[in-house]
Design an enzyme around this catalytic site. Sequence first.
Site, PDB file in Angstrom:
ATOM      1  N   GLU A  38      73.416  29.999  38.118  1.00 27.73           N
ATOM      2  CA  GLU A  38      74.199  30.765  37.150  1.00 27.73           C
ATOM      3  C   GLU A  38      74.227  32.265  37.494  1.00 27.73           C
ATOM      4  O   GLU A  38      73.163  32.883  37.655  1.00 27.73           O
ATOM      5  CB  GLU A  38      73.600  30.542  35.747  1.00 27.73           C
ATOM      6  N   THR A  80      81.925  28.886  35.370  1.00 32.44           N
ATOM      7  CA  THR A  80      80.980  27.914  35.916  1.00 32.44           C
ATOM      8  C   THR A  80      81.672  26.597  36.293  1.00 32.44           C
ATOM      9  O   THR A  80      81.342  25.988  37.311  1.00 32.44           O
ATOM     10  CB  THR A  80      79.860  27.662  34.880  1.00 32.44           C
ATOM     11  N   HIS A 193      71.860  33.303  32.543  1.00 26.54           N
ATOM     12  CA  HIS A 193      73.175  33.499  31.906  1.00 26.54           C
ATOM     13  C   HIS A 193      73.243  34.867  31.240  1.00 26.54           C
ATOM     14  O   HIS A 193      72.244  35.346  30.692  1.00 26.54           O
ATOM     15  CB  HIS A 193      73.443  32.388  30.872  1.00 26.54           C
ATOM     16  N   ASP A 252      77.315  30.751  41.257  1.00 27.33           N
ATOM     17  CA  ASP A 252      78.614  30.289  40.757  1.00 27.33           C
ATOM     18  C   ASP A 252      79.650  31.404  40.644  1.00 27.33           C
ATOM     19  O   ASP A 252      80.798  31.238  41.007  1.00 27.33           O
ATOM     20  CB  ASP A 252      78.483  29.478  39.446  1.00 27.33           C
ATOM     21  N   HIS A 253      79.235  32.559  40.132  1.00 28.45           N
ATOM     22  CA  HIS A 253      80.198  33.651  39.937  1.00 28.45           C
ATOM     23  C   HIS A 253      79.436  34.953  39.719  1.00 28.45           C
ATOM     24  O   HIS A 253      78.208  34.975  39.690  1.00 28.45           O
ATOM     25  CB  HIS A 253      81.138  33.343  38.758  1.00 28.45           C
TER      26      HIS A 253
END
Length: 413
Positions: A38, A80, A193, A252-253
């Site tokens: 994440e 995600t 997160h 993921d990003h």
Amino acid sequence: AAAAKNWFEERGSVRKQLESDKLFGKYKGSNVILIQLEAFQNFVIGQKINGQEVTPNMNKLIGESVYFNRFYHQTSQGRTSDADLAANISLQPLQSGSVFITNAHNQFDSLPATLKDEGYAAAVFHAYEGGFWNRNNMYANMQYDYFYNKKDFQMDEPLGWSLGDESFFQQSVDAMTKEKQPFYSFLISLSSHHPYSLPASYQKLNVGDMQGTIFGDYLQSVHYVDSALGLMIERLKKEGLWDNSIFLFYGDHDNSINDWEPFEKFLGKPLTDMDRQQILKQIPFVVHLPDSANAGIRKEVGGQLDIAPTILHLLGISTADKYMIGTPLIIEKPLEGKKVVFRNGSYTDGSVWYKPSPDGIEANSQCLSADTGEKLDLNACTGGGEEARTEINMSDLVIKYDLIREFRKQQKP
Ligand code: GP9
């Protein structure tokens, strides 16, 4: 539809040619453990703060792995879920919305389905509500045997939205030890997160005056994830799963922190526009092979869409007839002209960075040096820009009209 079919077949033939590569099938029959982390960006790898390594376990693993340090996320609004789509299905995300929600019943050539055809067991692990991002439906369609979601985990380390990654990884390995081999396990972490605030007892780094800021919290949370990953690797070794598995992780990003001042402070230098662009898009991609072979830093570009083709290449499973966009990255000789295409029509090949003009007028587009950001003659990017638009259009057509289903029907005798 015919144009899309031809275009995808052309991509397949590029991958077909690479089947003569020495690494094709070198790790045939290995388990595959793929971890999506994440909001994990590349700029923290190898860095220190106040003398402490931010990612000590990853840094150690990288010493015996293939590490792509010019590797990009290709996500859009689906965040995600877009990363998951890119990595496991090798298609571009949509401009708006998430394919996991809008097209969960399409036919796809997914990594789990392809591996299952080859006798693999396939499971996906994410300790959150199964319905989030419509995962229950999408994962059934991708043909995973089982989706371990929140209800399958003991909540013995409550943290943030759900279960802490340390326990999440350990409980996921518990399940892997009972799995028939070879298996594919896909894990999606969660503890790092946004907005990254962990309880004080979890904050192990001395981040100085960044303590209590969102950037300081981000460093604390990636440090925690790094430690959870280190413990998972120890456990995989103990369980005898390390030497017969390909172990991979990627981010993921980006982390959605849009104040550049702390980035500059952390990295100890002012950042140009191109530095910022690179930081925003770069995620780590680390591949540990069962014999620790081919270790080293790879500078050629790649992106999330290349993950499934890379894994299948190492396992010797042909993707020549799969409707995938990416190309394998772990090959003897990097593919000439390789480009990473982003959803907004930008692309980079490592040497240039093309930025299409939002007004659609090509003369207003920009072609920049991917290193310095210096403006180059637009002609140096125009052909590539056209290729990037075509890739996005072909991917959109296949997704919007569920074309893989049509193509397969046509193939039936
Ligand atoms: C929740 C997790 C977060 O299940 O995947 O998704 P994000 O908000 O980063 O897209």
